[in-house]
Design a protein around this motif. Sequence first.
Motif, PDB file in Angstrom:
ATOM      1  N   PHE A  32      29.520 -29.397 -28.854  1.00  0.00           N
ATOM      2  CA  PHE A  32      29.342 -29.571 -30.292  1.00  0.00           C
ATOM      3  C   PHE A  32      30.565 -29.019 -31.036  1.00  0.00           C
ATOM      4  O   PHE A  32      31.003 -27.897 -30.754  1.00  0.00           O
ATOM      5  N   ALA A  34      25.955 -24.538 -25.789  1.00  0.00           N
ATOM      6  CA  ALA A  34      24.838 -25.380 -26.236  1.00  0.00           C
ATOM      7  C   ALA A  34      24.035 -25.769 -25.002  1.00  0.00           C
ATOM      8  O   ALA A  34      24.590 -26.190 -23.997  1.00  0.00           O
ATOM      9  N   ASP A  86      22.887 -22.149 -28.109  1.00  0.00           N
ATOM     10  CA  ASP A  86      22.446 -23.082 -29.146  1.00  0.00           C
ATOM     11  C   ASP A  86      21.420 -24.033 -28.537  1.00  0.00           C
ATOM     12  O   ASP A  86      21.754 -24.914 -27.744  1.00  0.00           O
ATOM     13  N   ALA A  96      19.540 -26.326 -30.044  1.00  0.00           N
ATOM     14  CA  ALA A  96      19.165 -27.332 -31.049  1.00  0.00           C
ATOM     15  C   ALA A  96      18.253 -28.415 -30.467  1.00  0.00           C
ATOM     16  O   ALA A  96      17.415 -28.972 -31.170  1.00  0.00           O
ATOM     17  N   TYR A  97      18.432 -28.712 -29.176  1.00  0.00           N
ATOM     18  CA  TYR A  97      17.689 -29.837 -28.564  1.00  0.00           C
ATOM     19  C   TYR A  97      16.618 -29.377 -27.574  1.00  0.00           C
ATOM     20  O   TYR A  97      16.140 -30.183 -26.786  1.00  0.00           O
ATOM     21  N   THR A 134      16.963 -25.474 -34.505  1.00  0.00           N
ATOM     22  CA  THR A 134      17.005 -26.267 -35.738  1.00  0.00           C
ATOM     23  C   THR A 134      15.742 -27.102 -35.907  1.00  0.00           C
ATOM     24  O   THR A 134      15.045 -27.380 -34.927  1.00  0.00           O
ATOM     25  N   LYS A 166      16.245 -31.917 -35.334  1.00  0.00           N
ATOM     26  CA  LYS A 166      16.072 -32.867 -34.226  1.00  0.00           C
ATOM     27  C   LYS A 166      14.586 -33.105 -33.952  1.00  0.00           C
ATOM     28  O   LYS A 166      14.064 -34.151 -34.277  1.00  0.00           O
ATOM     29  N   VAL A 178      17.582 -27.216 -42.326  1.00  0.00           N
ATOM     30  CA  VAL A 178      16.937 -25.929 -42.019  1.00  0.00           C
ATOM     31  C   VAL A 178      16.974 -25.648 -40.519  1.00  0.00           C
ATOM     32  O   VAL A 178      16.660 -26.498 -39.701  1.00  0.00           O
TER      33      VAL A 178
HETATM   34  C1  PLP Z   1      24.308 -28.492 -30.366  1.00  0.00           C
HETATM   35  C2  PLP Z   1      24.049 -28.625 -31.830  1.00  0.00           C
HETATM   36  N1  PLP Z   1      23.804 -27.525 -32.546  1.00  0.00           N
HETATM   37  C3  PLP Z   1      23.558 -27.589 -33.860  1.00  0.00           C
HETATM   38  C4  PLP Z   1      23.564 -28.797 -34.519  1.00  0.00           C
HETATM   39  C5  PLP Z   1      23.377 -28.837 -36.011  1.00  0.00           C
HETATM   40  O1  PLP Z   1      22.111 -28.447 -36.363  1.00  0.00           O
HETATM   41  P1  PLP Z   1      21.697 -28.407 -37.883  1.00  0.00           P
HETATM   42  O2  PLP Z   1      21.405 -29.790 -38.320  1.00  0.00           O
HETATM   43  O3  PLP Z   1      20.495 -27.523 -37.885  1.00  0.00           O
HETATM   44  O4  PLP Z   1      22.832 -27.791 -38.647  1.00  0.00           O
HETATM   45  C6  PLP Z   1      23.802 -29.971 -33.820  1.00  0.00           C
HETATM   46  C7  PLP Z   1      23.803 -31.265 -34.529  1.00  0.00           C
HETATM   47  O5  PLP Z   1      24.131 -32.303 -34.054  1.00  0.00           O
HETATM   48  C8  PLP Z   1      24.065 -29.880 -32.445  1.00  0.00           C
HETATM   49  O6  PLP Z   1      24.344 -30.980 -31.722  1.00  0.00           O
END
Ligand code: PLP
Length: 376
Positions: free
Chosen positions: A130, A175, A203, A205-206, A231, A234, A243
């Motif tokens: 990312f 990530a 991270d 996020a997913y 996050t 997603k 958020v």
């Molecule tokens: C690995 C990763 N972290 C964070 C984010 C961004 O998250 P947010 O929308 O909460 O800022 C993304 C968005 O694509 C992502 O791929």
Amino acid sequence: MNIKSNLNRTFSPSNNIRNIVRELEPYKPILPFEILSQQLGRSISEIIKLDANENLYGPSPLVSDVLSKLDFPHIYPDPENQTLRQFLSQYTEVPYENLFAGAGADEIIDLVIRLFIDPGDSIVDCQPTFGMYSFDGAVNGAQVLIVERTLDFGLDTEKLIEVISKNNPKILFIASPNNPDGNMITKEQLRVLLNLPIVVILDEAYVEFAGLENSYIKWVPENSNLIVLRTFSKWAGLAGLRVGYGAFPTEIIEELWKIKQPYNVSVAATAAAVASLKDSKNLLDIVSLIVAERERMYTLFADMNFLRPYPSWGNFILCEVQSMSASDLLAKLRSEGILVRYFDTDRLSNHIRISVGMPRHTDLLTDILNDINGSI
Ligand SMILES: Cc1ncc(COP(=O)(O)O)c(C=O)c1O
């Protein structure tokens, strides 16, 4: 020089901008939906956006409910985000005191870098990954040490140990699942990295698409150098409301509170996030549909002569494009109203990343891919 002549000197405001900023790449805006729709000559509803790992099922129905009847939009939000953090504590099983909310994980990435980095300090970035880690690092004057991922996009732990011991960087970003390929860190790797003298920012996020049992967020209170970011963009379909949150060890979160903007998470974003947590069971059922669709897409792509998909734990699949140019494929899909993400870096040359949408999106995409497959 007297005062008057000093004030009359030639003055260029832009020369006063930080050198670090002037050396950054120019800003490249992402086209908003409305402009895309004009460019492609299609209505917004006819565009299939598989380029930013958004959730095409959209948010929980409870979200539009709460947004249509916000009680106090004219009053600033709670700077401590107490209600949201209470719900997050139930969802994550992390103590309330260790949780922090932000305007997307993006805001927290920037905040964390500002928390630790003095100009000239370094951070470690495991690329390809990312882009915001290296972007925010550069904006904040960090030296970004790149440790390439292995051929299957796993972490090169040996190399990480070497770089960390030689350069004394302050933060390591990982990530998991990684964007753009969907690879995950293993428990053993995380244990090794947490033993190094560095703050590990994991991270997640997913992570909902990988299964919450594969999250390490509950390790945070026991590990003074582990931060886990999450996050709502997603799994909960709230990318447009911005958020996200993070779990922080006590000693770090105490310092983080000092540098936070008081009203970083809007009243609307907070209400939407709380509604999503109340409806998490249904949202996670949709996540299961997306995961099933990801597996179907993987098989379909693997059957094409010209695509080599990588296994993914996220809501996207990275593919190497073979026997044709990925940019031609991108253009062909775009002309049919399907947007995918194209990469032009050395490591990802001729690769595209396709987000997982609904079954009907996969069907339309596959029709086009089948045509190309037949003509190659
Ligand atoms: C690995 C990763 N972290 C964070 C984010 C961004 O998250 P947010 O929308 O909460 O800022 C993304 C968005 O694509 C992502 O791929």
